[in-house]
Write a protein that holds these residues in place. Structure first.
Motif: not given
Length: 274
Positions: A37-40, A43-50, A197-199
């Motif tokens: 649940a990583s869209l928001t 961090d640098v791993w947003a490269y792979h998520h958003n 909290f993340l959804a």
């Protein structure tokens, strides 16, 4: 014909076990512990998520990660990501490599993200994506694109959306087989300076929608404890992270009731803020 039939069989198997190597595949130990649940997460791993979330990065950041899906030797995944702020925007590069010599996928690309307003960020990404099926079945390499946005509704509440394979790039002519196109919509809320909290909801063109819910708790400034649950199929995530002055070590694992554990470890470097 062998290649087409094998691709179709693998696509069904990988999709039903969430090994979506043809399209979106989660990366990063922090994300893994939060059932992706990583869209928001910015961090640098947003490269792979958003790619939109990378617009918030203010210093040179790089990371490497390793995952062993379901503790099976042949289902290993290695990834990296680098983000560099510019005078205007953030440029990024990254890659992911999954599988073995018999079945292997890779995805390497470059992205650009920027701040469009005080509370709105957007990014795009171009990937060189490939699939190899051993010496006897050939391979497929092509270009795919991604896009994402992040918006602050309040200082503590974020919304985000991202799409993979925007162009619906074809994988094979057999039954119009294509690299997966996935649409994700997510939110996060800081309940306090210690609790996040993340959804999230994820919908692939070919599969049913999935829901994810997760919590990140920071009992100390440098320590993070994470857990989450995903639906359809059911999965559980847990993990922790520890941050030093310029390095952060993260460990996470997913648990599938039938297929078992998927441990993930990652190391992230952050330079000085510009």
């Amino acid at each position: 014909m062998k290649l087409k039939c094998l691709i179709a069989s693998l696509s069904f198997f990988l999709g039903t076990t969430t090994l979506i190597a043809q399209g979106y595949n989660s990366v990063g130990a922090r994300s893994n512990a939060l059932v992706n649940a990583s869209l928001t997460l910015n961090d640098v791993w947003a490269y792979h998520h958003n790619p939109g979330a990378l617009g918030e990065i203010k210093q040179t950041t790089a990371g490497i990660s390793y995952e062993n899906r379901f503790l099976i030797k042949d289902l290993q995944s290695q990834a990296f990501a680098v983000a560099q702020p510019l005078k205007v925007g953030v440029i990024s590069v990254g890659g992911q490599f999954f599988g073995n010599r018999t079945y292997r996928s890779q995805r390497v690309g470059v992205g650009y993200s920027m701040k469009l307003s005080e509370k709105f960020f957007a990014g795009v990404q171009l990937n060189y994506q490939g699939l190899q099926l051993g010496e006897n079945y050939g391979n497929k390499n092509t270009l795919t694109g991604e896009a994402g946005i992040v918006a602050y509704l309040t200082s503590n509440w974020k919304m985000a959306a991202a799409v993979t394979n925007v162009s619906r790039t074809r994988l094979a002519d057999y039954q119009e087989e294509r690299f997966a196109t996935t649409i994700r919509l997510g939110t996060s809320y800081n309940l306090s300076n210690k609790v996040l909290f993340l959804a999230e909801v994820e919908k692939s063109v070919d599969y049913k929608a999935r829901g994810r819910f997760a919590i990140e708790y920071s009992p100390l400034e440098q320590l993070f404890v994470r857990c989450g649950v995903g639906l359809q199929p059911t999965e559980f995530g847990l993990g922790f992270g520890y941050r030093w002055s310029f390095l952060q070590l993260d460990f996470g694992t997913n648990y599938h009731p039938i297929l078992g554990w998927s441990p993930h470890i990652g190391l992230t470097y952050k330079g000085n803020k510009k």
